[in-house]
Design a protein around this motif. Sequence first.
Motif, PDB file in Angstrom:
ATOM      1  N   PRO A 293       0.826  -1.206   0.000  1.00  0.00           N
ATOM      2  CA  PRO A 293       0.000   0.000   0.000  1.00  0.00           C
ATOM      3  C   PRO A 293       0.867   1.267   0.000  1.00  0.00           C
ATOM      4  N   ALA A 294       0.371   2.334  -0.574  1.00  0.00           N
ATOM      5  CA  ALA A 294       1.062   3.638  -0.612  1.00  0.00           C
ATOM      6  C   ALA A 294       0.036   4.730  -0.338  1.00  0.00           C
ATOM      7  N   PHE A 295       0.443   5.728   0.518  1.00  0.00           N
ATOM      8  CA  PHE A 295      -0.479   6.816   0.866  1.00  0.00           C
ATOM      9  C   PHE A 295      -0.541   7.839  -0.254  1.00  0.00           C
ATOM     10  N   LYS A 296      -1.702   8.448  -0.392  1.00  0.00           N
ATOM     11  CA  LYS A 296      -1.898   9.419  -1.459  1.00  0.00           C
ATOM     12  C   LYS A 296      -1.158  10.729  -1.191  1.00  0.00           C
ATOM     13  N   GLU A 297      -0.985  11.101   0.110  1.00  0.00           N
ATOM     14  CA  GLU A 297      -0.298  12.350   0.465  1.00  0.00           C
ATOM     15  C   GLU A 297       1.006  12.029   1.185  1.00  0.00           C
TER      16      GLU A 297
ATOM     17  N   VAL B  80      -6.955   9.733   6.498  1.00  0.00           N
ATOM     18  CA  VAL B  80      -5.818   9.389   5.636  1.00  0.00           C
ATOM     19  C   VAL B  80      -6.285   8.314   4.651  1.00  0.00           C
ATOM     20  N   GLU B  81      -5.609   8.234   3.479  1.00  0.00           N
ATOM     21  CA  GLU B  81      -6.031   7.274   2.448  1.00  0.00           C
ATOM     22  C   GLU B  81      -4.794   6.713   1.762  1.00  0.00           C
ATOM     23  N   ALA B  82      -4.810   5.336   1.627  1.00  0.00           N
ATOM     24  CA  ALA B  82      -3.719   4.656   0.941  1.00  0.00           C
ATOM     25  C   ALA B  82      -4.303   3.826  -0.213  1.00  0.00           C
ATOM     26  N   THR B  83      -3.487   3.493  -1.220  1.00  0.00           N
ATOM     27  CA  THR B  83      -3.915   2.665  -2.369  1.00  0.00           C
ATOM     28  C   THR B  83      -2.915   1.543  -2.561  1.00  0.00           C
ATOM     29  N   ASP B  84      -3.400   0.474  -3.316  1.00  0.00           N
ATOM     30  CA  ASP B  84      -2.536  -0.671  -3.619  1.00  0.00           C
ATOM     31  C   ASP B  84      -2.702  -0.988  -5.103  1.00  0.00           C
ATOM     32  N   GLU B  85      -1.627  -1.243  -5.810  1.00  0.00           N
ATOM     33  CA  GLU B  85      -1.694  -1.439  -7.265  1.00  0.00           C
ATOM     34  C   GLU B  85      -1.992  -2.875  -7.660  1.00  0.00           C
ATOM     35  N   ASP B  86      -2.124  -3.740  -6.692  1.00  0.00           N
ATOM     36  CA  ASP B  86      -2.506  -5.115  -7.053  1.00  0.00           C
ATOM     37  C   ASP B  86      -3.880  -5.098  -7.731  1.00  0.00           C
ATOM     38  N   CYS B  87      -4.149  -6.187  -8.580  1.00  0.00           N
ATOM     39  CA  CYS B  87      -5.352  -6.141  -9.408  1.00  0.00           C
ATOM     40  C   CYS B  87      -6.562  -6.803  -8.756  1.00  0.00           C
TER      41      CYS B  87
ATOM     42  N   LEU C 253      -2.491  -1.310   5.812  1.00  0.00           N
ATOM     43  CA  LEU C 253      -2.336  -2.736   5.491  1.00  0.00           C
ATOM     44  C   LEU C 253      -3.385  -3.120   4.442  1.00  0.00           C
ATOM     45  N   ASP C 254      -2.922  -3.912   3.398  1.00  0.00           N
ATOM     46  CA  ASP C 254      -3.914  -4.450   2.448  1.00  0.00           C
ATOM     47  C   ASP C 254      -4.509  -5.730   3.024  1.00  0.00           C
ATOM     48  N   CYS C 255      -5.408  -6.336   2.256  1.00  0.00           N
ATOM     49  CA  CYS C 255      -6.094  -7.500   2.816  1.00  0.00           C
ATOM     50  C   CYS C 255      -5.215  -8.739   2.846  1.00  0.00           C
TER      51      CYS C 255
END
Length: 877
Positions: A81-85, A104-111, A159-161
Amino acid sequence: GEICAFKIHGQEMPFEAVVLNKTSGEGQLRAKRPIDCELQKEYTFIIQAYDCGSGPDGTNWKKSHKAVVHIQVKDVNEFSPAFKESMYKASVTEGKIYDSILQVEATDEDCSPQYSQICNYEIVTTAVPFAIDRNGNIRNTEKLSYDKQHKYEIMVTALDCGQKHATEDVLVRVNVKPVCKPGWQDWNKRVEYRPGSGSIPLFPSIHLETCDGPVSSIHTTIELQTNYIGNGCDRETYSEKSLQKLCGASSGAIDLLPTPSTTTNWTAGLLMDSNDIIFKFDGKQGAKIPDGIVPKNLTDQFTITLWMKHGPSPGLRAEKETILCNSDKTEMNRHHYALYVHNCRLVLLLRKDFDQADTFRPAEFHWKLDQICDKEWHYYVVNVEFPVVTLYMDGTTYEPYLVTNDWPIHPSHIAMQLTVGACWQGGEVTKPRFAQYFHGSLASLTIWPGKIESQKVISCLQACKDGLDINSLESLGQGIKYHFNPSQSVLVMEGDDIENMNQALRKVSYINSRQFPTAGVRRLKVSSKVQCFGEDVCISIPDIDAYVMVFQANEPKITITGMDHFARPAAQFESERGVILLPDIRIVSTVTKMEHSVDLREHDRANKEVVVEEMLHNLDFCDVLVIGAELDPEQECLELDHGELQGTHLDATNSTAGYSIYGVDSMFSYEQVLRQLRYRNWGTLATSDRKFRVKCSKLNGRYTSNEFNLEVNILHSSNSNFMEHVNHMIVQPKFLQSVQRPEGSVSAVHSSVVPSVATIVIIICVSVLVLVITLGVLRLRTAHQRSSTGHEGARENEMDWDDSALTITINPMEKYEKPHQTEEDSEEEDIDDEEEDTTSAESDDSEEEEEEEEEDEVIVQKGDKQNATRQEQLEWD
């Protein structure tokens, strides 16, 4: 009958199908290159099978029906995961619990949903009053306090799932804002003041926060509280008499509470403060003023001045507390005049004596003032110009609120008793005693018979050396009104614009003009009232409690130097003018300062540089004391011409124990007066030497000088008349030409005498010369043995005896009533040459002093064998 190939229909599919068994028709579908779910999650294409019946040109193949193939790519958790800010900021107000301060908000590039979704957020920083939920919302777990902590910095991870943590945690900054409280901002509680700093601003950056209230006017009071010091402010601790002289007060003031001494012993039994000018009365003590100190009958005009600190009267039924009282000493109990406190009122009782008119007259004058019982120091002046009585308190005029009349007192022959701190009850009791005791502190209680002091003098007497000040009054702004109290300890400012008031308060300063201020704390209190449009007081502004810390000044070292031993012939001491005692006395004051030198290589705090600086300041007394037996008034005395004190603030007293010069004046003035002090002794046979000690003081003894000791020898000799005669002859030419000659005098004649003078002397009177030299050598030996250290100064026009050869020059023309003009001229020129070639003791004295002392040399002694010759000399002069 065999399957030879499988063919995929579709553009650039990353797959291929290969035949594994031609007979059975089994084949395998495989990827030609790595497959990335993030690029494409699914593939759909058509596949056909071909038999082996094709010709050489690839025709005649038989192909199967079209089959649809659908491929789904399974995801691998390869991304974190990576945070947007890069950082998150938020502000909160103290004292509130928030559901969500920020998200706060994070994203993950997994599909895949499993690996691309953020399942949780966590706060990494421990022991912080914050929590975060699964959606990234941060909240506070307790009420925050601005005073406790202004700002929090916390680290958050995601943390991602698949439970994979973010590669980098993110910083979240939470600022705590105080609840908007109206009040003064940006001021320091402690203000430091070093002596000699002049005027320093107290609140250079202050501003008023009103929380956007609609303010119409601001009223601010700044108060400097110095009640712990002496008389309520940092006054020079000079004696009351010195202060009166400095302020230009008329003479004749009588100090009723002087420092105890041999002459003023009635205050000896009273309680005193540490600086010995403040007297504390505990309700058990009173002091009787001796008869003769104050005139028995004060006229219709007199003034009473005092410093007083007084609180509410003790006990349920307040009694009169006497400050000053003049009552019958015996038989009766009449109070003729008194100043007392009763129920926080100041009362002057003034009963006039019976005269021709037996009428009702004003007898009691009452003033009701809060300050009388506020336990602070105030300066009171009661001005009597009967029947008008005026009170000045801290320089402000107050008329009595109540005046009561009474009958005059019938005359009697009963003696009166003047007291301080209580009233003397001589009658109506079995045993006379004190009554109506005072509770509080008094200082500088004086009475001025027949004198009315001016407002200017009164202001000067109570003036403080420290107080509030405003730098650049002209830049205060047009909308600001201000007012100082007389002692400049309270400043009131009023304005209608907040920014103008901020600027005005930044210009308020503290100033202390004392060279040696009292070290310690001066408390500051700033109270403000704010009015809003249409309301009286809408915003409450808390008071400012601060203090000025005044540092200890470098103490001066007062040093007295000068000639500490000299001898003179007895005839000089017996003369009308006597001998100047301290001709070259010098008073110097120095301060030693420690300066820290900055040395980066050596971190040594003890590395100090000592700097000694000479400084100028005033003295308040110098005593010339007699060591040993006191002076015998029958045959010796110390004298000072009264004219020497004119133009100075100095007075002098004389006694058999010594001479005392007092008054606040410069060290230079003291030097000039001390240099004129003379010692006379007309009974020298009984005295061979005298010892004196000089000691000076500043600030009523706070700083004292060294003890300078002087020894004076009186030379007795049968040849003293001859000695004086020789001295007279040596000085004679200088006396003749004193107007033309520069300052200085011959004090010793050495062996470098011009030959022409000797020739004239030998030719004219060789026999007289032989006789004179013989007697002179005998005289020299006698005098030299008696006073080995007696170097005569040029001030007395004496001879400086030393080890060089003695040459005595005689004026051969002194016997003639009318000497020849050419011989006189040539002789004077010769003597002039001789004096120029002679090394003489340098002197700083004026020509007037020398001429006076030369006249002393010419005084004719009774029984002198040279009487006739001296008479001729005087006529010749």
